[in-house]
Design a protein around this motif. Structure first.
Motif, mmCIF file in Angstrom:
data_model
loop_
_atom_site.group_PDB
_atom_site.id
_atom_site.type_symbol
_atom_site.label_atom_id
_atom_site.label_comp_id
_atom_site.label_asym_id
_atom_site.label_seq_id
_atom_site.Cartn_x
_atom_site.Cartn_y
_atom_site.Cartn_z
ATOM 1 N N SER A 56 0.834 -1.191 0.000
ATOM 2 C CA SER A 56 0.000 0.000 0.000
ATOM 3 C C SER A 56 0.872 1.246 0.000
ATOM 4 O O SER A 56 1.873 1.325 0.716
ATOM 5 C CB SER A 56 -0.927 0.010 1.215
ATOM 6 N N VAL A 57 0.497 2.216 -0.821
ATOM 7 C CA VAL A 57 1.220 3.489 -0.870
ATOM 8 C C VAL A 57 0.723 4.415 0.230
ATOM 9 O O VAL A 57 1.456 5.289 0.689
ATOM 10 C CB VAL A 57 1.053 4.144 -2.258
ATOM 11 N N ALA A 58 -0.512 4.212 0.672
ATOM 12 C CA ALA A 58 -1.094 4.999 1.754
ATOM 13 C C ALA A 58 -1.125 4.150 3.023
ATOM 14 O O ALA A 58 -1.669 3.042 3.021
ATOM 15 C CB ALA A 58 -2.495 5.458 1.389
ATOM 16 N N SER A 59 -0.573 4.652 4.115
ATOM 17 C CA SER A 59 -0.465 3.865 5.351
ATOM 18 C C SER A 59 -1.823 3.523 5.947
ATOM 19 O O SER A 59 -1.949 2.562 6.709
ATOM 20 C CB SER A 59 0.377 4.622 6.375
ATOM 21 N N THR A 60 -2.865 4.284 5.600
ATOM 22 C CA THR A 60 -4.190 4.063 6.177
ATOM 23 C C THR A 60 -5.030 3.063 5.380
ATOM 24 O O THR A 60 -6.136 2.712 5.807
ATOM 25 C CB THR A 60 -4.968 5.388 6.245
ATOM 26 N N LEU A 61 -4.539 2.623 4.245
ATOM 27 C CA LEU A 61 -5.309 1.732 3.383
ATOM 28 C C LEU A 61 -4.623 0.374 3.240
ATOM 29 O O LEU A 61 -3.404 0.261 3.410
ATOM 30 C CB LEU A 61 -5.490 2.356 1.998
ATOM 31 N N SER A 62 -5.412 -0.630 2.912
ATOM 32 C CA SER A 62 -4.891 -1.978 2.729
ATOM 33 C C SER A 62 -4.848 -2.340 1.248
ATOM 34 O O SER A 62 -5.563 -1.761 0.429
ATOM 35 C CB SER A 62 -5.776 -2.996 3.466
ATOM 36 N N VAL A 63 -4.023 -3.309 0.946
ATOM 37 C CA VAL A 63 -3.983 -3.851 -0.419
ATOM 38 C C VAL A 63 -5.216 -4.731 -0.610
ATOM 39 O O VAL A 63 -5.515 -5.584 0.235
ATOM 40 C CB VAL A 63 -2.702 -4.669 -0.647
ATOM 41 N N PRO A 64 -5.971 -4.549 -1.673
ATOM 42 C CA PRO A 64 -7.190 -5.346 -1.865
ATOM 43 C C PRO A 64 -6.870 -6.789 -2.240
ATOM 44 O O PRO A 64 -5.772 -7.105 -2.702
ATOM 45 C CB PRO A 64 -7.892 -4.626 -3.024
ATOM 46 N N SER A 65 -7.842 -7.646 -2.024
ATOM 47 C CA SER A 65 -7.727 -9.028 -2.485
ATOM 48 C C SER A 65 -8.083 -9.062 -3.968
ATOM 49 O O SER A 65 -9.158 -8.610 -4.357
ATOM 50 C CB SER A 65 -8.672 -9.939 -1.699
ATOM 51 N N LEU A 66 -7.188 -9.581 -4.776
ATOM 52 C CA LEU A 66 -7.396 -9.601 -6.216
ATOM 53 C C LEU A 66 -7.995 -10.923 -6.661
ATOM 54 O O LEU A 66 -7.684 -11.981 -6.107
ATOM 55 C CB LEU A 66 -6.070 -9.356 -6.937
ATOM 56 N N ASN A 284 10.247 4.268 -10.747
ATOM 57 C CA ASN A 284 11.385 3.652 -10.075
ATOM 58 C C ASN A 284 11.200 3.819 -8.563
ATOM 59 O O ASN A 284 10.246 4.451 -8.085
ATOM 60 C CB ASN A 284 12.719 4.196 -10.590
ATOM 61 N N SER A 285 12.123 3.240 -7.793
ATOM 62 C CA SER A 285 11.962 3.218 -6.343
ATOM 63 C C SER A 285 11.944 4.618 -5.736
ATOM 64 O O SER A 285 11.148 4.907 -4.839
ATOM 65 C CB SER A 285 13.100 2.390 -5.718
ATOM 66 N N ALA A 286 12.801 5.513 -6.233
ATOM 67 C CA ALA A 286 12.863 6.866 -5.681
ATOM 68 C C ALA A 286 11.560 7.627 -5.926
ATOM 69 O O ALA A 286 11.072 8.359 -5.053
ATOM 70 C CB ALA A 286 14.042 7.624 -6.284
ATOM 71 N N ALA A 287 10.975 7.445 -7.097
ATOM 72 C CA ALA A 287 9.709 8.115 -7.409
ATOM 73 C C ALA A 287 8.589 7.587 -6.524
ATOM 74 O O ALA A 287 7.750 8.351 -6.028
ATOM 75 C CB ALA A 287 9.359 7.930 -8.878
ATOM 76 N N LEU A 288 8.560 6.263 -6.321
ATOM 77 C CA LEU A 288 7.525 5.689 -5.458
ATOM 78 C C LEU A 288 7.657 6.207 -4.036
ATOM 79 O O LEU A 288 6.656 6.580 -3.405
ATOM 80 C CB LEU A 288 7.628 4.164 -5.468
ATOM 81 N N GLN A 289 8.871 6.250 -3.521
ATOM 82 C CA GLN A 289 9.074 6.750 -2.157
ATOM 83 C C GLN A 289 8.683 8.214 -2.046
ATOM 84 O O GLN A 289 8.171 8.658 -1.007
ATOM 85 C CB GLN A 289 10.528 6.540 -1.733
ATOM 86 N N SER A 290 8.894 8.972 -3.097
ATOM 87 C CA SER A 290 8.502 10.384 -3.101
ATOM 88 C C SER A 290 6.991 10.513 -2.930
ATOM 89 O O SER A 290 6.501 11.356 -2.163
ATOM 90 C CB SER A 290 8.935 11.058 -4.403
ATOM 91 N N ILE A 291 6.252 9.684 -3.630
ATOM 92 C CA ILE A 291 4.793 9.733 -3.547
ATOM 93 C C ILE A 291 4.325 9.251 -2.187
ATOM 94 O O ILE A 291 3.440 9.858 -1.565
ATOM 95 C CB ILE A 291 4.168 8.904 -4.679
ATOM 96 N N LYS A 292 4.922 8.160 -1.689
ATOM 97 C CA LYS A 292 4.548 7.661 -0.367
ATOM 98 C C LYS A 292 4.722 8.734 0.701
ATOM 99 O O LYS A 292 3.866 8.901 1.582
ATOM 100 C CB LYS A 292 5.412 6.439 -0.004
ATOM 101 N N SER A 293 5.818 9.467 0.621
ATOM 102 C CA SER A 293 6.101 10.500 1.612
ATOM 103 C C SER A 293 5.153 11.680 1.513
ATOM 104 O O SER A 293 4.931 12.385 2.506
ATOM 105 C CB SER A 293 7.552 10.983 1.467
ATOM 106 N N ALA A 294 4.581 11.889 0.340
ATOM 107 C CA ALA A 294 3.745 13.074 0.115
ATOM 108 C C ALA A 294 2.269 12.821 0.409
ATOM 109 O O ALA A 294 1.528 13.764 0.674
ATOM 110 C CB ALA A 294 3.909 13.562 -1.321
ATOM 111 N N VAL A 295 1.839 11.546 0.367
ATOM 112 C CA VAL A 295 0.425 11.228 0.594
ATOM 113 C C VAL A 295 0.023 11.648 2.003
ATOM 114 O O VAL A 295 0.751 11.382 2.972
ATOM 115 C CB VAL A 295 0.175 9.719 0.391
ATOM 116 N N ASN A 296 -1.111 12.292 2.143
ATOM 117 C CA ASN A 296 -1.527 12.765 3.474
ATOM 118 C C ASN A 296 -2.829 12.122 3.958
ATOM 119 O O ASN A 296 -3.607 12.743 4.679
ATOM 120 C CB ASN A 296 -1.629 14.291 3.493
#
Length: 297
Positions: A56-66, A284-296
């Motif tokens: 999950s990119v957002a700490s408050t949400l879960s990964v859905p069952s696919l 890439n990993s750096a871009a993903l971490q950037s988004i994770k850090s910015a999600v509020n």
């Protein structure tokens, strides 16, 4: 490559609600996650097994069952695991992705990557290239609701951030299958459209709740497909990547599926219903971490 942090594909569905005071909240049934793919070594050293995880990119949400995909091969239904279990190898100057069924051996779909373009990212996330907003689920964050943003608009891309645009096409005719009517299933025993009709000629006309269309026999052609006798529609469904409705005979009944024809380019529908684009965007990993850090949320 695993050593470089792999590639990451964003998926999401955000259900946003507002209170009587204008406060914005995200429903816990929402999801915003990343498919993370990496290989231990270059395919130049031989076929490589891709490690795929979902986080999950957002700490408050879960990964859905696919729901696992199901495919028809030589008259037999195979289930694909979720997450996928692909292997990658080189095919000339291109990259061949072979997706395996749960048996770990049967290839249920093959994709050929023919174009790879890397786009560096710098500056504010809010100044991201327009194609990253419209052609990737990063765009889910960019809506402002009651004047409130879903991410920190003052956040910047981390050093080394980039995304890759990948152009791929389907190799070989690929037939996906699923339940035609209730009940919904997840295994190899799918629910047929009819158990009282055994031949395609006697099946039509058929009112498909799946497609909102009544099909006539003349709307398609009867052929041998994936080891069965099948009717294939002449007109593609309204999907980003062209798919054709299939009805086929098996075990005394009629079942439903779809056909993606050999050589079909994979396409994705951008936000706003614009013309589908022929590339997928991986972070890439750096871009993903950037988004994770910015999600509020």
């Amino acid at each position: 490559m695993a050593a470089n942090g792999g590639l990451h594909y964003l998926s999401g569905e955000l259900i946003v609600t507002t209170s009587s005071t204008g406060a914005v909240s995200i429903s816990p049934s929402s999801f915003f996650y990343s498919d993370n793919s990496s290989v231990p070594a270059s395919p130049a050293n031989g076929s490589q097994t891709v490690t795929v995880t979902m986080t999950s990119v957002a700490s408050t949400l879960s990964v859905p069952s696919l729901t696992p995909g199901r495919f028809l091969i030589n008259g037999t239904i195979y289930v694909r695991p979720a997450p996928d279990q692909p292997k990658v190898s080189y095919s000339g100057s291109n990259v061949l992705e072979s997706y395996l069924a749960t048996d770990g051996q049967t290839v249920d779909e093959s994709l050929l990557g023919t174009g790879y373009t890397t786009v560096p990212l710098s500056g504010l996330l809010s100044s991201a290239p327009s194609e990253l907003v419209t052609d990737n689920n990063f765009g889910l964050l960019t809506s402002t609701i009651n004047g409130q943003s879903l991410y920190n608009q003052q956040a910047s891309w981390q050093a080394g951030s980039a995304y890759m645009k990948v152009v791929r096409q389907v190799v070989g005719n690929t037939v996906g299958v699923g339940d035609c009517v209730a009940p919904e299933t997840t295994g190899t025993n799918i629910t047929p459209c009819s158990t009282t009709v055994s031949t395609l000629e006697n099946f039509f006309p058929y009112a498909s709740a799946l497609d909102g269309t009544t099909y006539q026999l003349a709307d398609g052609q009867i052929t041998t497909l994936a080891g069965v006798r099948a009717w294939v529609a002449n007109t593609a469904l309204s999907t980003a990547t062209p798919e054709y409705r299939v009805f086929y005979q098996s075990n005394g009944g009629i079942y439903a599926g779809y056909l993606i024809k050999d050589g079909t380019p994979l396409q994705i529908a951008p936000s706003g219903g614009a013309t589908p684009t022929n590339f997928y965007i991986f972070l890439n990993s750096a871009a993903l971490q950037s988004i994770k850090s910015a999600v509020n949320f």
